[in-house]
Every structure is written in C-alpha cells, then in structure tokens.
Write an enzyme that holds these catalytic residues in place. Structure first.
Site, PDB file in Angstrom:
ATOM      1  N   HIS A 313       0.857  -1.192   0.000  1.00  0.00           N
ATOM      2  CA  HIS A 313       0.000   0.000   0.000  1.00  0.00           C
ATOM      3  C   HIS A 313       0.887   1.234   0.000  1.00  0.00           C
ATOM      4  O   HIS A 313       1.940   1.243   0.622  1.00  0.00           O
ATOM      5  CB  HIS A 313      -0.886   0.001   1.259  1.00  0.00           C
ATOM      6  CG  HIS A 313      -2.068   0.886   1.135  1.00  0.00           C
ATOM      7  ND1 HIS A 313      -2.004   2.233   1.380  1.00  0.00           N
ATOM      8  CD2 HIS A 313      -3.340   0.627   0.750  1.00  0.00           C
ATOM      9  CE1 HIS A 313      -3.199   2.759   1.181  1.00  0.00           C
ATOM     10  NE2 HIS A 313      -4.030   1.813   0.792  1.00  0.00           N
ATOM     11  N   ASP A 371      -7.862  -5.504   0.004  1.00  0.00           N
ATOM     12  CA  ASP A 371      -8.296  -6.360  -1.110  1.00  0.00           C
ATOM     13  C   ASP A 371      -7.906  -7.825  -0.944  1.00  0.00           C
ATOM     14  O   ASP A 371      -8.331  -8.657  -1.749  1.00  0.00           O
ATOM     15  CB  ASP A 371      -7.696  -5.825  -2.420  1.00  0.00           C
ATOM     16  CG  ASP A 371      -8.278  -4.465  -2.760  1.00  0.00           C
ATOM     17  OD1 ASP A 371      -7.511  -3.520  -3.013  1.00  0.00           O
ATOM     18  OD2 ASP A 371      -9.514  -4.339  -2.719  1.00  0.00           O
TER      19      ASP A 371
END
Ligand code: SDX
Length: 436
Positions: A313, A371
């Site tokens: 991320h 996700d």
C-alpha cells in the site's frame, strides 16, 4: 489549517536569494510546506509524479496513519465503526461529520430508501452491452448515464442540490450494480424493496428472482454491510483524487463519480480484489499450499512482473486495519455457510503467513491490504469475481461524494491544473512534405 511558527527556507547552491515558505499544521498528521507561491517567486515547479510527498488538499474527512495502521473516519477508528455502526450511519458520518442520533438515522435511511429506483430508461443502456461485458465497463457507463437524468437539476454550487445528488448516488449504486449482474446472467432485474435494509436490499436485488421468495440471511446481510463500511472512504487515494480533479472543473457529480469508477477499476487500485482472487485460484489450480514457495519466488523476481495482489500500500507500512476486519468477516461468513475448510481461505492465510516472514516483504513493509481477503468473503456470499470491484465502487461512492462536496463547499477551491517538467523537442520549424 493553522500557520506554524516553523518556516521552510529554500536556498540554491548557485546563489540567488533564498525564499521562505510558510508551514501549516492540521489537527493530526504531517505538517505541510505551502508552495503555492513557489513558481511566482522562483520560476520553478516542484516535481512529484505519483504525489508521494504532495498534499493536494486539506480535508477533515478521513485520516490514515500508515505507520500505525490506523484509519479514522471523522476521528472514529474503523474498528469501532465496523462493529458499532452500520453502513448508512457511516455514510451520514462521512457526509455530515457526526454520527446520527436515532431520529437523524431514520430520516436519512428513509431518504435513501426513497431514491433506490432508477429511471426505467436506464435498462435500455444495458441492452447495448454484450452479456459478457465486464461489470465495471457497464458501471462506468451507467453511472455516467445518470448525468443525463439529473444534469439539469444539479447545480453543484447549490448545497441543497449537492445533498440530493449525494442521496441519489448512494441510493442508486446498489440497484445499478445488481442490474449489471443480472444482465450478465440473463436474469430479470429485481426492483429495490423499501422494507429491507440497505445491505439486505442489495442481496435481494442480486440473488432473488420473481419465481420464489428470497429470505435475506442476517449473517450475510451484516457481512456485506460491513464490507461496505470498510470500503467507504480512504483519504486522497487515486479514485478520490480523480473525482476531486474531475469535479473541480464544475462538472456535475454524476460525471465526477463516473470518473472515480473508471479509475477504481485498475488492478493497482480497486481492481486488486478481483486480481487477488484470480491469483489465489491460479495458485490453487497449480498445486495449492505446496506451490506457495514457487509463487513467492516469482513475485521476488522483478522480471516476472508478478505481484502479490492484495499486498502492499502507498500509505500503510503496517497491517491495513481493514484487512484484519475483512479476515474476521471472512471467518464469520464461511462458518455460517459451513465452508470453514474453504481451500482458498486456508491458502490465503498460509500465503499471508509465509509472506510476512519473508525478508522481501518485511523489508518493503508489504502487508495485506483491504483487497486481500475481500474477494474470498464476496465469493462465499455468491458475488462473482468480476463484480468485486463494482461492489467496491458501490461502497466508495459515499467517500467520493463527501470528498467532492468538501472541495466544492470550500470557497477557495480552484480548478486543478498540475504543470510538468518538459523534456520534449525544443521549438523547430515544420518542413513541407517534399523536404521531409
Ligand atoms: C487499494 O491508495 C489507497 O488508499 C487505495 C485503497 C483505497 O481504499 O482506496 O487502499 C485501495 O487500492 C489497495 C491497494 C490494492 N492494490 C494491490 O493490492 C496491488 C498490489 N500492490 C501494489 O501494486 C502496490 O503495493 C501498490 C500499488 C498498492 C502501492 O505501490 P507503491 O506505493 O507505488 O509502491 P511501489 O510499487 O513503489 O512498491 C515499493 C516496492 C517495490 O519494490 P522495489 O522497487 O523497492 O524493489 O515494493 C514492491 C515494489 O516492486 N511491491 C510489491 C508489491 N507491492 C509493492 N512486490 C510484490 N507484490 C506487491 N503487491
């Protein structure tokens, strides 16, 4: 934002006068160096492709501490909201800044419920698509098409108009996502039901048919509602920044949200949940847990172009708090459906364990993000893989609108227009074709 008594001084090794740049601080998080006058004072731009060190706006909506793995919606930790509130309470919070009391919640819920139907003409847009069209291609078209029905009644500079557009979009996204799904499987659309919750209504529109009663499973209803909450907003991510930049031209909110849907589709962003599930299925097909080592080797080989989807991320350099909550939700749903031994869930947990002990991932602070587990729980609920990102777009619509309205509501906002470092051909004359 408040002017700090700290100042930034910029000087150049080749001499010339140095300049002082003001520093501002917010309520929490990093201070900012105000460079708005830099070009006028120096004739130079800053350079920050990908905006790794750039604050494009000030905002009071969502705060992320990437090092601590902390996510706050209007100051409330996501862990508390996911357990103590439902998605519509979270929508109210993101839009208006405070959690609703029972009366405010009922009024907001009633307003959303009254806008869940879409114009009957919308179904004719779907007919233009092939039945095997990707749901995100359909959603990009449908959300943009909403502009055709409301463009003339949306003066974005009118706060009341902005609020109605927000309610319309939050209310209609589940209906549009369910229509996109039904269209691809050749089943008739199911109209929204005013007697169901927001999440229950979505499940009903997705999985009911006109031929039999459909009973909403309360565990799945709670799970999908929590999935919506976990995806509701996330500071200035790529799709939110797209919505802000698109909206800064003064276009109507439906067009700006359609731009956000298009951006979210990318596999580096919202498309990662679909990519992560496909990755797990591939590993499973090629040998499952025993093949994880081989897969990780591929990921570490830069030339393979293979990434561990659902990991890493830009902001979180610690565990994404949403991933932990998503894993818990996964557990609950699989237990409810008697799928505790779901091979993909076991594979995902094994893959996570191995990756978190591997130097490559540890040194790069790569952790599971929202996700990584969301695909497994959506698949267990019965949502097809290609629809995962459309569900993400449904949930993120409130965040996009809250951020868009915050920008439009700021009297100081201007149209976004970044500059560049030009590296192309210098000025030259055109030769007529006989001389080329
Ligand atoms: C979302 O921004 C948001 O808030 C987004 C989001 C939201 O709610 O809006 O949180 C939703 O988009 C979550 C992220 C979903 N994407 C994925 O899971 C796709 C896989 N992840 C990567 O593509 C990547 O981690 C990004 C895009 C998420 C972040 O990329 P960055 O910050 O630009 O970091 P990078 O690509 O420069 O990576 C740094 C290093 C690189 O190695 P080196 O060049 O230093 O050797 O880490 C490596 C990368 O190769 N790396 C990975 C990796 N992610 C980064 N290596 C393998 N697998 C990965 N997943």
């Amino acid at each position: 934002m408040k002017l700090s008594d700290n100042k930034a001084t910029l000087s150049f090794s080749k001499g010339g006068s140095s300049i002082e740049l003001p520093v501002y601080h917010g309520s929490i998080g990093p201070d900012v160096i105000d460079i708005r006058k830099l070009y006028a004072q120096t004739g130079m731009f800053t350079y920050d492709p990908g905006f790794l060190s750039t604050a494009a706006t000030q905002s009071a909506i969502t705060y992320i501490d990437g090092d601590k793995g902390e996510l706050l919606y209007r100051g409330y930790p996501i862990e508390q909201l996911a357990v103590n509130c439902d998605y519509l309470e979270t929508c109210y919070l993101l839009l208006y800044g405070e959690l609703p009391n029972p009366g405010q919640k009922k009024d907001f819920t009633d307003r959303v419920t009254m806008h869940t139907m879409v114009n009957e003409q919308m179904q004719f847009f779907l007919r233009g698509f092939r039945r095997d069209a990707h749901p995100m291609a359909i959603m990009t078209g449908l959300v943009g098409a909403l502009s055709a029905f409301y463009h003339d009644s949306t003066d974005i500079n009118n706060p009341k108009h902005r609020e109605v557009a927000a309610i319309r979009l939050i209310a209609k996204m589940p209906t549009l996502v369910a229509m996109a799904y039904k269209y691809t499987i050749g089943q008739p659309y199911m109209y929204p039901r005013n007697d169901l919750s927001y999440a229950g209504n979505f499940l009903h529109m997705m999985f009911a048919t006109p031929c039999a009663d459909y009973k909403v499973n309360p565990v799945l209803e709670r799970a999908i509602d929590r999935i919506f909450t976990l995806h509701a907003d996330h500071e200035q991510n790529a799709s939110t920044s797209t919505v802000r930049l698109c909206g800064s031209s003064g276009t109507n909110p439906f067009a700006a949200i359609a731009a956000g849907v298009a951006c979210l589709w990318g596999p580096a962003h919202g498309g990662a949940n679909e990519a992560a599930l496909n990755m797990l299925e591939d590993i499973q097909k090629n040998g499952g847990v025993d093949k994880i080592g081989e897969f990780i080797k591929q990921v570490k080989d830069k030339n393979s172009g293979v990434k561990l989807m659902g990991f890493g991320h830009r902001v979180y350099k610690n565990y994404d708090p949403r991933a932990k909550l998503m894993q818990q939700t996964c557990d609950e749903v699989l237990k409810e459906l008697g799928l505790e031994n779901d091979p993909l869930f076991k594979l995902a947990k094994a893959l996570e364990k191995i990756a978190l002990e591997d130097e490559y991932f540890v040194s790069r602070k790569l952790y599971p993000n929202v996700d990584f587990y969301s695909g497994i729980v959506q698949r267990a609920i019965g949502i097809p893989v290609p629809l995962f990102t459309a569900v993400f777009a449904l949930a993120r619509t409130v965040g996009w609108i809250a951020q868009l309205n915050e920008m439009i509501g700021d009297p100081e906002y201007k149209i976004g227009r970044p500059r560049q470092l030009f590296t192309g051909a210098e000025k030259r004359d055109v030769k007529t074709i006989d001389k080329r």
